[in-house]
Design an enzyme around this catalytic site. Sequence first.
Site, PDB file in Angstrom:
ATOM      1  CB  SER A   1      -0.910   0.021   1.224  1.00 45.63           C
ATOM      2  OG  SER A   1      -0.164   0.348   2.395  1.00 45.63           O
ATOM      3  CG  ASP A   2       1.382   5.829  -1.506  1.00 40.38           C
ATOM      4  OD1 ASP A   2       2.277   5.996  -0.642  1.00 40.38           O
ATOM      5  OD2 ASP A   2       1.245   6.577  -2.478  1.00 40.38           O
ATOM      6  CD1 TRP A   3       4.441   5.200   5.159  1.00 43.89           C
ATOM      7  CD2 TRP A   3       4.429   3.986   3.289  1.00 43.89           C
ATOM      8  NE1 TRP A   3       5.478   4.283   5.233  1.00 43.89           N
ATOM      9  CE2 TRP A   3       5.489   3.520   4.103  1.00 43.89           C
ATOM     10  CE3 TRP A   3       4.228   3.357   2.061  1.00 43.89           C
ATOM     11  CZ2 TRP A   3       6.340   2.474   3.734  1.00 43.89           C
ATOM     12  CZ3 TRP A   3       5.067   2.317   1.680  1.00 43.89           C
ATOM     13  CH2 TRP A   3       6.106   1.885   2.510  1.00 43.89           C
TER      14      TRP A   3
ATOM     15  N   GLY B   1      -2.768   4.265   2.381  1.00 41.20           N
ATOM     16  CA  GLY B   1      -3.637   4.010   1.234  1.00 41.20           C
ATOM     17  C   GLY B   1      -4.680   2.938   1.452  1.00 41.20           C
TER      18      GLY B   1
END
Length: 741
Positions: free
Chosen positions: A268-270, A272
């Site tokens: 995941s993006d941080w 996300g």
Amino acid sequence: MNLNFLKTIPVLLLFAGCAGNGGSSTTVASYLNENLPLEERIEDALSRMTLEEKVAVLHAQSKFSSAGVPRLGIPELWCTDGPHGIRPEVLWDEWNQARWTNDSCTAFPALTCLAATWNPRMAALYGRSIGEEARYREKDVLLGPGVNIYRTPLNGRNFEYMGEDPYLASRMVVPYVREVQKNGVAACVKHFALNNQETRRHSVNVVVDDRALREIYLPAFEAAVRQGGAWSVMGAYNKYRGEHCCHNRYLLNDILKGEWGFDGAVISDWGGAHDTKQSAENGLDLEFGTGTDGLRAGTRNAYDNYHLAFPYLEMLRRGEADLATLDDKVRRVLRLNFRTAMNTHKPFGSLNSPEHLAAARRIAGEGMVLLKNDGGELPLDSVAVKRLLVVGENAVKMMTVGGGSSSLKVRHEYTPMEGILEAVGDRCEVTFERGYVGDPTGSYNGVETGQDLSETRSEEQLIADAVEAAKRADAVIFVGGLNKSAYQDCEGTDRRQYGLPYAQDRVIEALAAANPHLTVVLVSGNAVAMPWLDRVPAVLEAWFSGSETGHALTDVLFGRVNPSGKLPFTFPVRLEDNAAHAMGEFPGGDSVRYNESILVGYRWHDTKAIRPLFAFGHGLSYTTFEIGNVKADRTTLTPKGVLHVTADVTNTGDRAGAEVVQLYIGDEESSLSRPVKELKGFEKVQLAPGETRTVTFEIAPEALRYYDDTKGQWVAEPGRFTAYVGAASDDIRGQVEFTLE
């Protein structure tokens, strides 16, 4: 037994008995034996893990690390921000740096600059070099490269990506990924997918047709996975089809893992991830950054409250989540771990070495694009020019700090002014005028540039002082453009205007009136408006060029390097000439519609006959090239055959230089609408004066395909096609027609 295990694995854990599953005390556990097939090792490790241990490896334990399995000697995984350099160490639960004294890195040029080299060999050099820096810092996952498509000049994060064309980005991302991973460091290709704006990036739902998705926005990701063999992929913040991209069933399960056969981990993006059930079921494997300070969740560790942590564990215990899906996630994380942290055969890395600084300088010099050079204003002759004036804040401002997650800490950043002073020595008198005030600050997450750029003069006085100095100079270099502050080239915000900020247009126009020998150097990751263009003889796009900016810039300005960069995206005359603003939506509201569909960048300009300011693929040289004798080896291409198009390229000037020969193909009788032409090949050719080489492009039926969204499949439709060969999308030097049977 390979004694390299002793470097990372506790001695007692070398034996099968450590896993609690019995077995001989003198037999190496299968998952620790690097001589066994990877999948066999993964299955062995998986069989030894408890339910709690399986869940524990699926989420962060700190800002940039996830847990391993200490009982089994499986180490934690450590990520680092890229894609332009290795981020300084941060505190366990905070974004602020840990204030180490040995984590200064080489800042490589932004990926727009790399793409502008149009040279896969430079992408390989970049990947190898940054991979060595990540390896030295004991990082397992490099969060890059970025390959989202340049849809609008206002996207604040465009500088982290590789331009507007999926073919160019595909060719450039593959060697980057391969070379990074030769260091035992995973490339994490991002942001999958449709991350084309920063405004409302956590919530906006992208509405795009299947043709544009498949033809424009996915090919570079597919190339990174299927050709580059990427070990990890990062989901985007935005939504698509109403689901966040970090847990999007169609993108992650159906396309990435299903159609493309991706065997790595989706990260995941941080921040996300937004939903436990969707995170569990829709393809997310490693969750980072949810509630990112790690401290606010009360008595339980905040990381246990991530969606793929305690909430997921409770679902599994209640029988509400599928164990087979859990095991698939764990296999992917173990596979990532065995390829990186558990790989005892990784080469040694190096940090901020002379070789890496040389690589950064070479890539930057090759990526700079000479947009205009009337009358041979460049290269400058440091002997003939006795009084040189440099104007502009960007000549002295450090650019490696700021811009979001790609912000770096370097030992030294050579600014344009430093490079110019070093290049001319005592042969020329060099003076500096500020000209304009942009952002005098210089800090990000605790990294300080240490520069004092405060200014007391008014805008009018700054311009007046610059003009007076210009009248006395033999030549003037204005260094301006954008910076990495909010609402410019910066993560988290989009640009508010297409024109240059800080009244730079006024400065340039005043300088042009005061001195006819004016060169404008643009530092940016985006196109900008140029209302002064007809009054300025020379314009150079220098990008954000990293640690060696000043050296690389003066290499080009003074002719030590003959510019050979080509634009990886179109510069429109006006913002309204860009398809996303003329026909689509930007930035939209709760949703944003890509009404322009496949007509992105030069596809839009060509099809609608809209003249660009500077075309995709444009870039000048200090020498001249002739491209001719374009011909094909046959007039008919069979469904399983190959057609070759050749062209002769000659250096007709008096300097050695490189030309990028570009192949575009147009479909003359498609049943669905298509652009006038699309890039399908390119080759960068280095030539001595008077030298000629023949470039050969191979065309297979796959290059002629489009995605038929009515059928849900790729189609190479029989009929007439035209192959165009030239030096830019608007500079075609020859063409041939052929037929696909």
